[in-house]
Write an enzyme that holds these catalytic residues in place. Sequence first.
Site, short mmCIF file in Angstrom:
data_model
loop_
_atom_site.label_atom_id
_atom_site.label_comp_id
_atom_site.label_asym_id
_atom_site.label_seq_id
_atom_site.Cartn_x
_atom_site.Cartn_y
_atom_site.Cartn_z
N ARG A 269 0.73 -0.92 -0.12
CA ARG A 269 0.06 -0.12 -0.09
C ARG A 269 0.81 1.36 0.19
NH1 ARG A 269 -0.99 2.49 4.73
NH2 ARG A 269 -1.31 0.91 6.00
N HIS A 273 -3.44 4.17 4.85
CA HIS A 273 -4.49 3.15 5.05
C HIS A 273 -5.82 3.68 4.47
CE1 HIS A 273 -7.19 0.27 6.70
NE2 HIS A 273 -7.90 1.15 7.43
N TYR A 282 4.38 5.13 11.37
CA TYR A 282 4.72 3.80 12.09
C TYR A 282 5.43 3.16 11.16
CZ TYR A 282 0.56 3.18 8.94
OH TYR A 282 -0.38 3.15 8.12
C1 LIG Z 1 -13.93 -5.90 12.70
C2 LIG Z 1 -13.17 -4.85 12.82
N1 LIG Z 1 -12.10 -4.64 13.51
C3 LIG Z 1 -11.42 -3.60 13.41
C4 LIG Z 1 -11.83 -2.68 12.20
C5 LIG Z 1 -10.71 -1.30 12.10
N2 LIG Z 1 -9.94 -1.61 10.95
C6 LIG Z 1 -10.35 -0.79 9.90
S1 LIG Z 1 -9.25 -1.32 8.52
C7 LIG Z 1 -8.16 -2.29 9.64
C8 LIG Z 1 -7.00 -2.83 9.03
C9 LIG Z 1 -7.24 -3.71 8.00
O1 LIG Z 1 -6.20 -4.20 7.28
P1 LIG Z 1 -6.03 -5.24 6.31
O2 LIG Z 1 -7.17 -6.51 6.64
O3 LIG Z 1 -4.68 -5.58 6.06
O4 LIG Z 1 -6.59 -4.50 4.88
P2 LIG Z 1 -6.07 -3.14 4.14
O5 LIG Z 1 -6.75 -2.03 4.72
O6 LIG Z 1 -4.61 -3.10 4.43
O7 LIG Z 1 -6.39 -3.47 2.75
C10 LIG Z 1 -8.65 -2.40 10.94
C11 LIG Z 1 -8.25 -2.88 12.05
C12 LIG Z 1 -12.76 -2.85 11.55
N3 LIG Z 1 -12.93 -2.22 10.40
N4 LIG Z 1 -13.41 -4.19 11.50
#
Ligand SMILES: Cc1ncc(C[n+]2csc(CCOP(=O)(O)OP(=O)(O)O)c2C)c(N)n1
Length: 376
Positions: A269, A273, A282
């Site tokens: 990425r 985010h 970070y």
């Molecule tokens: C069940 C849940 N827990 C926490 C969150 C908060 N949250 C939003 S995005 C994220 C990280 C996701 O990372 P990843 O699965 O690697 O996907 P990326 O955003 O990097 O594509 C978190 C913890 C959420 N949306 N849903």
Amino acid sequence: MIAGLKATSGGVDQIQLLSPEGEYTPHPDYPLEMSAEMLRGLYRDMVLVRRFDREGNALQRQGQLSIWVPLLGQEAAQIGAGRALQPQDMAFPSYREHGVAWCRGIDPTQLLGIFRGVEHTGWDPHDYGFSGYCIVIGNQVINATGYAMGQRLDGAVGASPDAGRPSEATIAFFGDGATSQGDVHEAMVFAAAYDSPVVFYCQNNQWAISEPVERQSRVPLFNRAHGYGFPGIRVDGNDVLACLAVTRWAMDECRSGNGPVLVEAFTFRMDAHTTSDDPTRYRQADEAQAWKLLDPIERVKVHLARTGMADSAFFDSVDREADELAARFRAFCIAMEVPPPERIFSHVYSEPNHQIEQQQAEFLGYLAGFEDEVSV
Ligand SMILES: Cc1ncc(C[n+]2csc(CCOP(=O)(O)OP(=O)(O)O)c2C)c(N)n1
């Protein structure tokens, strides 16, 4: 850091067809019929998607969107997978899959409502074979697995599907962070137990917001599939040809009844985010710099130019088209009307729902209480 998970190396197991220098090497297990038209099409897809993604980012910064979720750097992982799908297939995205949405025929302006906060979704999933965006991490993976189970029960999977319809499969998109979520494990156990025709497509972009992937998994993610009892393949997620060939193979496996399959697209990425995040808090700048050399669009451009499959007139015309798309995207966003407040209660369920109707009535009653107020 765990071996094989070093930032810019997917390790020896990674499937790659197009090197960062634009050299094409066919892979015996993942054949791809190449044509200049196909390559130009993939290039165009990636440039247009990157362009409206950048516009989405700018619109948020200018207060036109509540939030934007950038896909910068993940264009190949998404376009490769998206172009491997057939119309009858079903895709379940998370919230970053603008490139897959594009491949499913969703106009980019349809993505704006959810980020402007005026729509729940913006399209009917059945019209496009593309479910609504899912913000709850991992939830769509379990939904996809249930849908794939339905495809099997409906007789739409296998060599000769029932009712003369073409064989179908499902693909679930999720991030590396989602693999730490219970829903994803449940989905994989269930899919294996019932041979569900689902491709688990993990875009490992190295970070779950501020959590690096190596803190979440002691083994490369694709290796986890063996524990569930189905194939796991790591593909160079910045190589659109490898993503296309491997996803096409994986979907065919599922359509013919040999699924499920886990595909890990090893990518990065490049941006934050979301627009609410600051990655300088970070991660080190040199990590993004190293990945810049692996840019998914540049390597296709180099290959097209070097082989004479495209000239500068072609590249200029794609750039012009991208600018026009961005301008249309922006104009549509700015012109979006603020919907009446009760609209948020519509399109929650596909059929009338008593509780939602009651909530809507209560909310309208509450708002009516302010009608007598004189503004000062
Ligand atoms: C069940 C849940 N827990 C926490 C969150 C908060 N949250 C939003 S995005 C994220 C990280 C996701 O990372 P990843 O699965 O690697 O996907 P990326 O955003 O990097 O594509 C978190 C913890 C959420 N949306 N849903």
